[in-house]
Design a protein around this motif. Structure first.
Motif, PDB file in Angstrom:
ATOM      1  N   ARG A  59       0.999  -1.149   0.107  1.00 41.96           N
ATOM      2  CA  ARG A  59       0.117  -0.048  -0.037  1.00 41.96           C
ATOM      3  C   ARG A  59       0.792   1.369   0.101  1.00 41.96           C
ATOM      4  N   PHE A  60       0.525   1.976  -0.990  1.00 43.98           N
ATOM      5  CA  PHE A  60       1.100   3.441  -0.933  1.00 43.98           C
ATOM      6  C   PHE A  60       0.277   4.645  -0.283  1.00 43.98           C
ATOM      7  N   ALA A  61       0.538   5.320   0.611  1.00 45.94           N
ATOM      8  CA  ALA A  61       0.118   6.344   1.300  1.00 45.94           C
ATOM      9  C   ALA A  61       0.561   7.711   1.255  1.00 45.94           C
ATOM     10  N   VAL A  62      -0.195   8.566   1.041  1.00 44.53           N
ATOM     11  CA  VAL A  62       0.374  10.098   0.909  1.00 44.53           C
ATOM     12  C   VAL A  62      -0.424  11.153   1.546  1.00 44.53           C
ATOM     13  N   ALA A  63       0.146  12.228   2.125  1.00 46.25           N
ATOM     14  CA  ALA A  63      -0.582  13.346   2.806  1.00 46.25           C
ATOM     15  C   ALA A  63      -1.311  13.834   1.637  1.00 46.25           C
ATOM     16  N   ILE A  64      -2.570  13.742   1.451  1.00 44.92           N
ATOM     17  CA  ILE A  64      -3.537  14.303   0.332  1.00 44.92           C
ATOM     18  C   ILE A  64      -3.848  15.969   0.528  1.00 44.92           C
ATOM     19  N   GLY A  65      -3.482  16.530   1.627  1.00 37.40           N
ATOM     20  CA  GLY A  65      -4.112  17.981   1.670  1.00 37.40           C
ATOM     21  C   GLY A  65      -4.692  18.225   2.929  1.00 37.40           C
ATOM     22  N   PRO A  66      -4.840  19.574   3.275  1.00 35.14           N
ATOM     23  CA  PRO A  66      -4.314  20.711   2.652  1.00 35.14           C
ATOM     24  C   PRO A  66      -2.886  20.836   2.693  1.00 35.14           C
ATOM     25  N   GLY A  67      -2.214  21.770   2.288  1.00 37.21           N
ATOM     26  CA  GLY A  67      -0.719  22.291   2.139  1.00 37.21           C
ATOM     27  C   GLY A  67      -0.239  22.726   0.811  1.00 37.21           C
ATOM     28  N   LEU A  86       2.305  -0.494 -10.140  1.00 38.51           N
ATOM     29  CA  LEU A  86       2.446  -1.977  -9.496  1.00 38.51           C
ATOM     30  C   LEU A  86       1.106  -2.834  -9.133  1.00 38.51           C
ATOM     31  N   GLY A  87       0.176  -2.016  -9.457  1.00 34.50           N
ATOM     32  CA  GLY A  87      -1.078  -2.640  -8.893  1.00 34.50           C
ATOM     33  C   GLY A  87      -1.376  -2.796  -7.564  1.00 34.50           C
ATOM     34  N   LYS A  88      -1.281  -1.746  -6.598  1.00 35.59           N
ATOM     35  CA  LYS A  88      -1.065  -1.693  -5.368  1.00 35.59           C
ATOM     36  C   LYS A  88      -1.876  -0.965  -4.936  1.00 35.59           C
ATOM     37  N   ASP A  89      -2.615  -0.982  -3.627  1.00 32.94           N
ATOM     38  CA  ASP A  89      -3.477  -0.056  -2.937  1.00 32.94           C
ATOM     39  C   ASP A  89      -2.786   1.617  -2.931  1.00 32.94           C
ATOM     40  N   LEU A  90      -3.639   2.451  -2.891  1.00 32.92           N
ATOM     41  CA  LEU A  90      -3.313   4.160  -2.790  1.00 32.92           C
ATOM     42  C   LEU A  90      -4.308   4.576  -1.765  1.00 32.92           C
ATOM     43  N   VAL A  91      -3.639   5.173  -0.833  1.00 34.31           N
ATOM     44  CA  VAL A  91      -4.707   5.571   0.399  1.00 34.31           C
ATOM     45  C   VAL A  91      -4.207   7.123   0.490  1.00 34.31           C
ATOM     46  N   GLY A  92      -4.982   8.028   0.514  1.00 36.97           N
ATOM     47  CA  GLY A  92      -4.865   9.477   0.685  1.00 36.97           C
ATOM     48  C   GLY A  92      -5.247   9.774   2.094  1.00 36.97           C
ATOM     49  N   VAL A  93      -4.371  10.533   2.907  1.00 33.91           N
ATOM     50  CA  VAL A  93      -4.445  10.873   4.379  1.00 33.91           C
ATOM     51  C   VAL A  93      -4.666  12.346   4.454  1.00 33.91           C
ATOM     52  N   ALA A 194       1.361   6.636   7.490  1.00 34.85           N
ATOM     53  CA  ALA A 194       1.388   5.319   7.451  1.00 34.85           C
ATOM     54  C   ALA A 194       0.424   4.713   8.428  1.00 34.85           C
ATOM     55  N   LEU A 195       0.377   5.236   9.655  1.00 38.02           N
ATOM     56  CA  LEU A 195      -0.229   4.476  10.782  1.00 38.02           C
ATOM     57  C   LEU A 195      -1.891   4.907  10.373  1.00 38.02           C
ATOM     58  N   LEU A 196      -2.191   5.902   9.726  1.00 41.20           N
ATOM     59  CA  LEU A 196      -3.440   6.270   9.510  1.00 41.20           C
ATOM     60  C   LEU A 196      -3.978   5.272   8.526  1.00 41.20           C
ATOM     61  N   ALA A 197      -3.048   5.156   7.307  1.00 46.12           N
ATOM     62  CA  ALA A 197      -3.265   4.502   6.287  1.00 46.12           C
ATOM     63  C   ALA A 197      -3.631   3.041   6.513  1.00 46.12           C
ATOM     64  N   GLU A 198      -3.146   2.510   7.446  1.00 43.55           N
ATOM     65  CA  GLU A 198      -3.318   1.053   7.892  1.00 43.55           C
ATOM     66  C   GLU A 198      -4.798   0.787   7.710  1.00 43.55           C
ATOM     67  N   LYS A 199      -5.764   1.250   8.220  1.00 46.88           N
ATOM     68  CA  LYS A 199      -7.248   0.891   8.227  1.00 46.88           C
ATOM     69  C   LYS A 199      -8.020   1.821   7.347  1.00 46.88           C
ATOM     70  N   ALA A 200      -7.376   2.774   6.485  1.00 49.06           N
ATOM     71  CA  ALA A 200      -8.170   3.640   5.557  1.00 49.06           C
ATOM     72  C   ALA A 200      -8.480   2.680   4.194  1.00 49.06           C
ATOM     73  N   ALA A 201      -9.579   3.107   3.641  1.00 53.08           N
ATOM     74  CA  ALA A 201     -10.069   2.611   2.483  1.00 53.08           C
ATOM     75  C   ALA A 201      -9.094   3.078   1.198  1.00 53.08           C
ATOM     76  N   PRO A 202      -8.895   2.101   0.343  1.00 56.50           N
ATOM     77  CA  PRO A 202      -7.986   2.589  -0.660  1.00 56.50           C
ATOM     78  C   PRO A 202      -8.840   3.413  -1.688  1.00 56.50           C
ATOM     79  N   ILE A 203      -8.206   4.291  -2.616  1.00 56.89           N
ATOM     80  CA  ILE A 203      -8.902   5.049  -3.607  1.00 56.89           C
ATOM     81  C   ILE A 203      -8.359   4.681  -5.018  1.00 56.89           C
ATOM     82  N   ASP A 204      -9.373   5.078  -6.025  1.00 55.12           N
ATOM     83  CA  ASP A 204      -8.852   4.717  -7.212  1.00 55.12           C
ATOM     84  C   ASP A 204      -7.511   5.864  -7.627  1.00 55.12           C
TER      85      ASP A 204
END
Length: 240
Positions: A59-67, A86-93, A194-204
């Motif tokens: 899973r790849f996670a990224v701070a999605i905003g604001p900023g 890579l066909g992996k999960d993406l999570v925006g936090v 990363a901690l918040l991304a563990e239980k977050a729903a992936p996004i397209d």
């Protein structure tokens, strides 16, 4: 689960790797504004130190905003590309939720904020991981009015340097105990993302967009010049 997280939302560049609930790599380069150049080498450093490959990441996670508008685009573009190829999960936090997590567990309302200039802030208020004031773009006075209306007696501010507003904040929150986070508790850390991304729903990845929380000046200039309404794909920002 192996999560690679990144934050380019502020002037600090941060990358972390979390494996099976444990943070195995975390590094921050403070006050680095050339994120487009420095992000990939920092990711490579994390992979080398943990003995992982990009293919091993779940899973790849990224701070999605604001900023920072430019910074957000750098991080999100990188995360989208890696997840898609890579066909992996993406999570925006949420940037603000990750900031608030620095002060979680202190039995206080945590107000996470980034300075948006002219006594305006991108801000949200959290009890633990629960948002009690939704992430938004607020004038300082309006933000303080909303906080004052809450029952919480202890309030911690984290993120921006609030020292120049300390008197106004304490006056606006009369009757509450106000403290200001110090040191690294004011920094956006990829480990918290990363901690918040563990239980977050992936996004397209194809549909992921930065959460700016307000329109860019370029959008306003474009509308003024053309007289056209904002396009539907701009609906993720809110005019204030």
């Amino acid at each position: 689960m192996k999560i690679l997280s990144m934050s380019t939302a502020t002037s600090d560049l941060s990358v972390a790797i979390r494996q099976d609930g444990q943070l195995t790599f975390a590094k921050m380069e403070k006050n680095q504004r050339n994120h487009s150049v420095d992000l990939d080498p920092l990711i490579e450093e994390g992979l080398k130190e943990t003995g992982l490959t990009l293919k091993a990441i779940d899973r790849f996670a990224v701070a999605i905003g604001p900023g920072s508008y430019t910074g957000l685009r750098v991080g999100l573009t990188t995360a989208k590309m890696l997840a898609s190829i890579l066909g992996k999960d993406l999570v925006g936090v949420s940037t603000l939720k990750a900031l608030a997590l620095n002060c979680a567990g202190r039995n206080a309302l945590v107000v996470a904020a980034l300075d948006a200039r002219n006594q305006n802030f991108f801000a949200g208020a959290y009890r633990g991981q629960e948002a009690v004031i939704e992430d938004g773009h607020y004038a300082l006075g309006d933000l303080l009015d909303q906080i004052q209306a809450l029952p919480d007696q202890e309030v911690i501010f984290t993120g921006s340097d609030f020292t120049k507003y300390a008197d106004a904040i304490k006056e606006g929150l009369a009757g509450k105990q106000v403290t200001f986070a110090e040191g690294d508790d004011n920094l956006l850390q990829a480990g918290q993302v990363a901690l918040l991304a563990e239980k977050a729903a992936p996004i397209d990845p194809d549909q992921a967009v930065p959460n700016y929380l307000r329109r860019t000046q370029a959008e306003y200039d474009w509308q003024k010049k053309t007289g056209q309404a904002f396009e539907a794909d701009s609906a993720y920002v809110e005019e204030v």
